[in-house]
Design a protein around this motif. Structure first.
Motif, PDB file in Angstrom:
ATOM      1  N   PRO A 264     -16.376  -2.011  -2.959  1.00 21.18           N
ATOM      2  CA  PRO A 264     -15.034  -2.599  -2.415  1.00 21.18           C
ATOM      3  C   PRO A 264     -14.735  -1.347  -1.398  1.00 21.18           C
ATOM      4  O   PRO A 264     -13.886  -1.768  -0.341  1.00 21.18           O
ATOM      5  N   LYS A 265     -15.011  -0.055  -1.622  1.00 20.80           N
ATOM      6  CA  LYS A 265     -14.650   0.815  -0.738  1.00 20.80           C
ATOM      7  C   LYS A 265     -15.039   0.684   0.708  1.00 20.80           C
ATOM      8  O   LYS A 265     -14.630   0.654   1.681  1.00 20.80           O
ATOM      9  N   ASP A 266     -16.560   0.330   0.696  1.00 24.87           N
ATOM     10  CA  ASP A 266     -17.228   0.111   2.093  1.00 24.87           C
ATOM     11  C   ASP A 266     -16.648  -1.047   2.663  1.00 24.87           C
ATOM     12  O   ASP A 266     -16.573  -1.276   3.843  1.00 24.87           O
ATOM     13  N   TYR A 267     -16.436  -2.128   1.927  1.00 25.75           N
ATOM     14  CA  TYR A 267     -15.714  -3.596   2.612  1.00 25.75           C
ATOM     15  C   TYR A 267     -14.473  -3.030   3.124  1.00 25.75           C
ATOM     16  O   TYR A 267     -14.360  -3.490   4.270  1.00 25.75           O
ATOM     17  N   ARG A 268     -13.557  -2.018   2.517  1.00 28.11           N
ATOM     18  CA  ARG A 268     -12.343  -1.998   3.170  1.00 28.11           C
ATOM     19  C   ARG A 268     -12.389  -0.992   4.420  1.00 28.11           C
ATOM     20  O   ARG A 268     -11.946  -1.361   5.467  1.00 28.11           O
ATOM     21  N   ASP A 269     -13.415  -0.059   4.100  1.00 24.42           N
ATOM     22  CA  ASP A 269     -13.595   0.894   5.490  1.00 24.42           C
ATOM     23  C   ASP A 269     -14.171  -0.174   6.751  1.00 24.42           C
ATOM     24  O   ASP A 269     -13.665   0.090   7.930  1.00 24.42           O
TER      25      ASP A 269
ATOM     26  N   MET B 162     -13.436 -13.143  -6.373  1.00 22.96           N
ATOM     27  CA  MET B 162     -13.958 -11.981  -5.276  1.00 22.96           C
ATOM     28  C   MET B 162     -13.081 -12.646  -3.837  1.00 22.96           C
ATOM     29  O   MET B 162     -12.900 -11.436  -3.047  1.00 22.96           O
ATOM     30  N   LYS B 163     -12.888 -13.777  -3.533  1.00 17.69           N
ATOM     31  CA  LYS B 163     -12.334 -13.902  -2.554  1.00 17.69           C
ATOM     32  C   LYS B 163     -10.835 -13.627  -2.342  1.00 17.69           C
ATOM     33  O   LYS B 163     -10.405 -12.864  -1.415  1.00 17.69           O
ATOM     34  N   LYS B 164      -9.969 -13.547  -3.644  1.00 15.65           N
ATOM     35  CA  LYS B 164      -8.685 -12.917  -3.624  1.00 15.65           C
ATOM     36  C   LYS B 164      -9.025 -11.468  -3.352  1.00 15.65           C
ATOM     37  O   LYS B 164      -7.971 -10.908  -2.693  1.00 15.65           O
ATOM     38  N   ALA B 165      -9.859 -10.597  -4.010  1.00 15.46           N
ATOM     39  CA  ALA B 165     -10.046  -9.420  -3.916  1.00 15.46           C
ATOM     40  C   ALA B 165     -10.293  -8.967  -2.373  1.00 15.46           C
ATOM     41  O   ALA B 165      -9.654  -7.931  -2.010  1.00 15.46           O
ATOM     42  N   LYS B 166     -10.983  -9.734  -1.613  1.00 13.38           N
ATOM     43  CA  LYS B 166     -11.251  -9.506  -0.249  1.00 13.38           C
ATOM     44  C   LYS B 166     -10.117  -9.620   0.381  1.00 13.38           C
ATOM     45  O   LYS B 166      -9.475  -8.713   1.430  1.00 13.38           O
ATOM     46  N   GLU B 167      -9.222 -10.491   0.261  1.00 12.66           N
ATOM     47  CA  GLU B 167      -7.929 -10.514   0.690  1.00 12.66           C
ATOM     48  C   GLU B 167      -6.994  -9.390   0.634  1.00 12.66           C
ATOM     49  O   GLU B 167      -6.298  -8.882   1.519  1.00 12.66           O
ATOM     50  N   LEU B 168      -7.086  -8.931  -0.696  1.00 16.21           N
ATOM     51  CA  LEU B 168      -6.127  -7.841  -0.813  1.00 16.21           C
ATOM     52  C   LEU B 168      -6.756  -6.651  -0.419  1.00 16.21           C
ATOM     53  O   LEU B 168      -6.014  -5.460  -0.074  1.00 16.21           O
ATOM     54  N   LEU B 169      -7.961  -6.207  -0.297  1.00 16.44           N
ATOM     55  CA  LEU B 169      -8.658  -5.050   0.240  1.00 16.44           C
ATOM     56  C   LEU B 169      -8.403  -5.065   1.891  1.00 16.44           C
ATOM     57  O   LEU B 169      -8.237  -4.061   2.243  1.00 16.44           O
ATOM     58  N   HIS B 170      -8.321  -6.151   2.431  1.00 14.42           N
ATOM     59  CA  HIS B 170      -8.111  -6.462   3.738  1.00 14.42           C
ATOM     60  C   HIS B 170      -6.697  -6.250   4.341  1.00 14.42           C
ATOM     61  O   HIS B 170      -6.064  -5.352   5.248  1.00 14.42           O
ATOM     62  N   SER B 171      -5.775  -6.735   3.449  1.00 15.33           N
ATOM     63  CA  SER B 171      -4.356  -6.795   3.669  1.00 15.33           C
ATOM     64  C   SER B 171      -3.386  -5.743   2.763  1.00 15.33           C
ATOM     65  O   SER B 171      -2.009  -5.885   3.192  1.00 15.33           O
ATOM     66  N   THR B 172      -3.818  -4.886   2.076  1.00 15.78           N
ATOM     67  CA  THR B 172      -2.995  -4.013   1.145  1.00 15.78           C
ATOM     68  C   THR B 172      -3.825  -2.783   1.167  1.00 15.78           C
ATOM     69  O   THR B 172      -4.926  -2.720   1.562  1.00 15.78           O
ATOM     70  N   THR B 173      -2.850  -1.799   0.565  1.00 14.59           N
ATOM     71  CA  THR B 173      -3.230  -0.298   0.588  1.00 14.59           C
ATOM     72  C   THR B 173      -3.567  -0.047  -0.983  1.00 14.59           C
ATOM     73  O   THR B 173      -3.530   0.993  -1.428  1.00 14.59           O
ATOM     74  N   LEU B 174      -3.381  -1.254  -1.653  1.00 14.69           N
ATOM     75  CA  LEU B 174      -3.622  -1.230  -3.249  1.00 14.69           C
ATOM     76  C   LEU B 174      -4.857  -0.243  -3.614  1.00 14.69           C
ATOM     77  O   LEU B 174      -6.016  -0.547  -3.087  1.00 14.69           O
ATOM     78  N   LYS B 175      -4.738   0.348  -4.730  1.00 13.62           N
ATOM     79  CA  LYS B 175      -5.905   1.211  -5.107  1.00 13.62           C
ATOM     80  C   LYS B 175      -6.893   0.080  -5.773  1.00 13.62           C
ATOM     81  O   LYS B 175      -6.499  -1.086  -6.223  1.00 13.62           O
ATOM     82  N   PHE B 176      -8.190   0.522  -5.896  1.00 14.05           N
ATOM     83  CA  PHE B 176      -8.968  -0.301  -6.440  1.00 14.05           C
ATOM     84  C   PHE B 176      -8.942  -1.064  -7.712  1.00 14.05           C
ATOM     85  O   PHE B 176      -9.263  -2.070  -8.060  1.00 14.05           O
ATOM     86  N   TYR B 177      -8.326  -0.138  -8.651  1.00 13.88           N
ATOM     87  CA  TYR B 177      -8.225  -0.679 -10.036  1.00 13.88           C
ATOM     88  C   TYR B 177      -7.105  -1.339 -10.057  1.00 13.88           C
ATOM     89  O   TYR B 177      -7.126  -2.317 -11.020  1.00 13.88           O
ATOM     90  N   GLU B 178      -6.164  -1.321  -9.127  1.00 10.11           N
ATOM     91  CA  GLU B 178      -5.039  -2.144  -9.163  1.00 10.11           C
ATOM     92  C   GLU B 178      -5.369  -3.590  -8.681  1.00 10.11           C
ATOM     93  O   GLU B 178      -5.182  -4.578  -9.152  1.00 10.11           O
ATOM     94  N   ILE B 179      -6.252  -3.398  -7.612  1.00 15.94           N
ATOM     95  CA  ILE B 179      -6.986  -4.819  -7.318  1.00 15.94           C
ATOM     96  C   ILE B 179      -7.773  -5.560  -8.086  1.00 15.94           C
ATOM     97  O   ILE B 179      -7.380  -6.612  -8.442  1.00 15.94           O
ATOM     98  N   ALA B 180      -8.475  -4.940  -8.836  1.00 13.92           N
ATOM     99  CA  ALA B 180      -9.249  -5.363 -10.197  1.00 13.92           C
ATOM    100  C   ALA B 180      -8.411  -6.048 -11.086  1.00 13.92           C
ATOM    101  O   ALA B 180      -8.665  -7.288 -11.477  1.00 13.92           O
ATOM    102  N   GLU B 181      -7.309  -5.551 -11.377  1.00 12.88           N
ATOM    103  CA  GLU B 181      -6.376  -5.977 -12.373  1.00 12.88           C
ATOM    104  C   GLU B 181      -5.665  -7.402 -11.686  1.00 12.88           C
ATOM    105  O   GLU B 181      -5.603  -8.185 -12.527  1.00 12.88           O
ATOM    106  N   LYS B 182      -5.387  -7.337 -10.338  1.00 14.21           N
ATOM    107  CA  LYS B 182      -4.719  -8.398 -10.105  1.00 14.21           C
ATOM    108  C   LYS B 182      -5.665  -9.612  -9.743  1.00 14.21           C
ATOM    109  O   LYS B 182      -5.187 -10.672  -9.712  1.00 14.21           O
ATOM    110  N   VAL B 183      -6.990  -9.521  -9.871  1.00 13.43           N
ATOM    111  CA  VAL B 183      -7.762 -10.529  -9.885  1.00 13.43           C
ATOM    112  C   VAL B 183      -8.544 -10.766 -11.114  1.00 13.43           C
ATOM    113  O   VAL B 183      -9.644 -11.588 -11.010  1.00 13.43           O
ATOM    114  N   GLY B 184      -8.065 -10.487 -12.019  1.00  9.13           N
ATOM    115  CA  GLY B 184      -8.615 -10.561 -13.497  1.00  9.13           C
ATOM    116  C   GLY B 184      -9.444  -9.654 -14.193  1.00  9.13           C
ATOM    117  O   GLY B 184     -10.174 -10.200 -15.172  1.00  9.13           O
ATOM    118  N   TYR B 185      -9.720  -8.320 -13.786  1.00  6.50           N
ATOM    119  CA  TYR B 185     -10.331  -7.565 -14.379  1.00  6.50           C
ATOM    120  C   TYR B 185     -10.049  -6.127 -14.802  1.00  6.50           C
ATOM    121  O   TYR B 185      -9.288  -5.511 -14.002  1.00  6.50           O
TER     122      TYR B 185
END
Length: 541
Positions: free
Chosen positions: A528-533, A487-510
């Motif tokens: 995840p959407k609300d967090y990025r917004d 979840m910590k890594k997902a937050k970093e990706l949501l904040h610092s990248t424009t990757l789609k949610f399914y791409e982020i999910a895959e990068k953090v092991g889901y």
């Protein structure tokens, strides 16, 4: 009169010495004069003078060569060297050859007379010293106690022939032969809790004080006393042809010695009484049995009088029962159970005592225990090799103790120390394993197939034990910790990248984006959407 010869290649020197010195007046007889060392050497071998006056520089054989020959073959002959001023270095060599003196040429009759008087005085004193039989006898008398002690030590330790024994008994005025002999051996247990200012001096004083009590108690008996090189006190006691009465009397004397040493000197001794023998030639056997009885101090404890009669019948000729306390003790040490370990030590020591086994058999059992503890240390202590080695060396101290009671106290302390060390090592090892586990999770969190079993194989721990200690160290279960990292890594990706949610999910092991969204909301309280917004909005402000 002392015989003297002159050796000089200058005839005028020889003639002057012969005619100007009244040799007899100075205690010397001049028996010849020679022009070189070779002729003088031949005369020395035949006439055997007691003093030689010789020049250094001469043909055929000079004075130094002559001095060397005389020093090697007739060291008792004194030499005076004559030398010129320019030959002083040679004179120094002559001194190294142990000549009595040297005179620088030219010489005067007065110098010669004065030197002769001094040399004669020295020779007279040497003669008096060698011929003073009274002094020699006095020295011998002073040495007699030590000589007698050394004779008695040889008598009991190695044995002597009948003829030599009779001769020495007469010479040292020892008691007449008895029908029976008993040997008593006293060994100091220790000196208690004393603190010594000067250890060697104080210990020697206490040993002497013990011997004084030993001697005073036994002096009314037909007894021969000695102190051995091993610092033991030995009494050879003669008595009537009644073994029972002799044992009874000697045991009583030994108990009196033991009591007085403890009372007045404040330390303890153990005394062993061996078998009787009928002839002095048999004393070595009696002495050995007394020493063997002392070994029972290891089983029975200190401050005792032990007789071979008490030990016979109780003595076990076989090894003690096959104890398995070494294996059980090692197991208790590994599990960290001090109470169980102490009980095993107490029971093992008690069994050894009751077995009445020989001291060698007891030490064999103790060796097994020591080896088991060493193996435990080597097996379980890996992070501090130096400390581990030091503690293994401490286990060799078992051979310094005189009683099993001392071994028991020492062994309990050693086991307590080993258990503590193993616990420290286990804690250190566990910390290292948890650190490796955390590092593994932080590195491989993107692997959707990561499992608890994979992680435990990596850190070489069982799943049940790992789950226990991981929760203790991190405050979370494996799954909770892994989820938190993802979840910590997902937050970093949501904040610092424009990757789609399914791409982020895959990068953090889901693999499943929906499952990722559910977990993210559960973990953070928003999707995840609300967090990025929210992050975009906050950064825009």
């Amino acid at each position: 009169m002392y015989k003297v010869i002159i050796v000089d290649d200058e005839a005028v020197v020889r003639l002057g010495l012969k005619n100007t010195i009244n040799w007899n007046e100075h205690g010397f007889e001049l028996i010849g004069d020679y022009a070189n060392g070779r002729d003088a050497w031949e005369a020395i071998e035949k006439a055997a003078p007691e003093l030689i006056i010789s020049d250094i520089s001469m043909p055929f054989m000079d004075g130094l060569e002559l001095a060397g020959l005389v020093s090697a073959q007739f060291p008792y002959i004194k030499m005076i060297i004559l030398t010129g001023y320019d030959e002083f270095e040679y004179a120094q060599q002559a001194i190294r050859l142990k000549v009595a003196d040297f005179i620088l040429k030219p010489i005067t009759a007065k110098e010669i007379r004065k030197l002769l008087d001094r040399i004669r005085a020295e020779m007279d004193e040497e003669t008096r010293r060698r011929e003073d039989l009274g002094r020699l006898k006095s020295q011998l008398n002073q040495s007699l106690p030590l000589l007698k002690e050394r004779f008695l030590e040889r008598l009991v330790a190695v044995g002597l022939g009948k003829a030599e024994i009779e001769e020495r008994f007469n010479y040292f005025e020892l008691p007449p032969r008895s029908p029976l002999y008993l040997v008593m051996v006293l060994d100091i247990d220790d000196f208690g809790d004393r603190e010594f200012d000067s250890y060697e001096h104080d210990v020697e004083f206490l040993r002497f004080a013990a011997f004084d009590i030993f001697k005073e108690t036994l002096e009314r008996e037909e007894v021969m006393l000695l102190r051995t090189r091993e610092e033991r006190l030995v009494a050879i006691i003669g008595g009537p042809d009644n073994e029972s009465l002799l044992y009874e009397r000697v045991f009583s004397l030994a108990e009196e010695v033991r009591y007085h040493i403890e009372k007045y000197l404040k330390f303890t001794v153990t005394i062993g009484i061996g078998r009787t023998c009928a002839f002095p030639e048999q004393l070595p056997h009696a002495y050995k049995t007394a020493l063997s009885v002392l070994d029972y101090r290891f089983l029975l404890g200190k401050n005792r009088v032990l007789s071979i009669l008490d030990m016979e019948g109780k003595h076990s000729t076989s090894f003690p029962p096959k104890l398995d306390w070494d294996r059980k003790l090692a197991s208790a040490v590994k599990t960290g159970s001090i109470k169980e370990a102490n009980e095993l030590i107490e029971n093992g020591v008690a069994e050894l005592k009751s077995s009445r086994a020989p001291i060698e058999a007891c030490f064999l059992q103790l060796q097994k225990v020591v080896l088991s503890l060493m193996n435990s240390i080597q097996e379980l202590v890996v992070h501090d090799i130096e400390d581990s080695f030091d503690r293994q060396m401490r286990l060799m101290d078992v051979y310094q103790f005189k009683t099993l009671d001392e071994v028991e106290i020492w062994l309990k302390e050693v086991v307590r120390s080993v258990i503590s060390m193993i616990a420290d090592n286990r804690s250190h090892l566990t910390n290292m394993q948890i650190y490796r586990a955390v590092e593994y999770i932080d590195t491989n969190y993107a692997n959707d197939k990561m499992s608890l079993q994979d992680l435990c194989r990596h850190v070489l721990m069982s799943t049940s034990y790992f789950s226990l200690v991981f929760k203790q160290h991190t405050g979370e279960t494996f799954v909770e910790y892994l989820t938190g990292v993802r979840m910590k890594k997902a937050k970093e990706l949501l904040h610092s990248t424009t990757l789609k949610f399914y791409e982020i999910a895959e990068k953090v092991g889901y693999k499943d984006p929906n499952y990722f969204s559910i977990l993210f909301k559960k973990h953070t309280g928003i999707t995840p959407k609300d967090y990025r917004d929210k992050q975009v909005k906050e950064s825009g402000n």
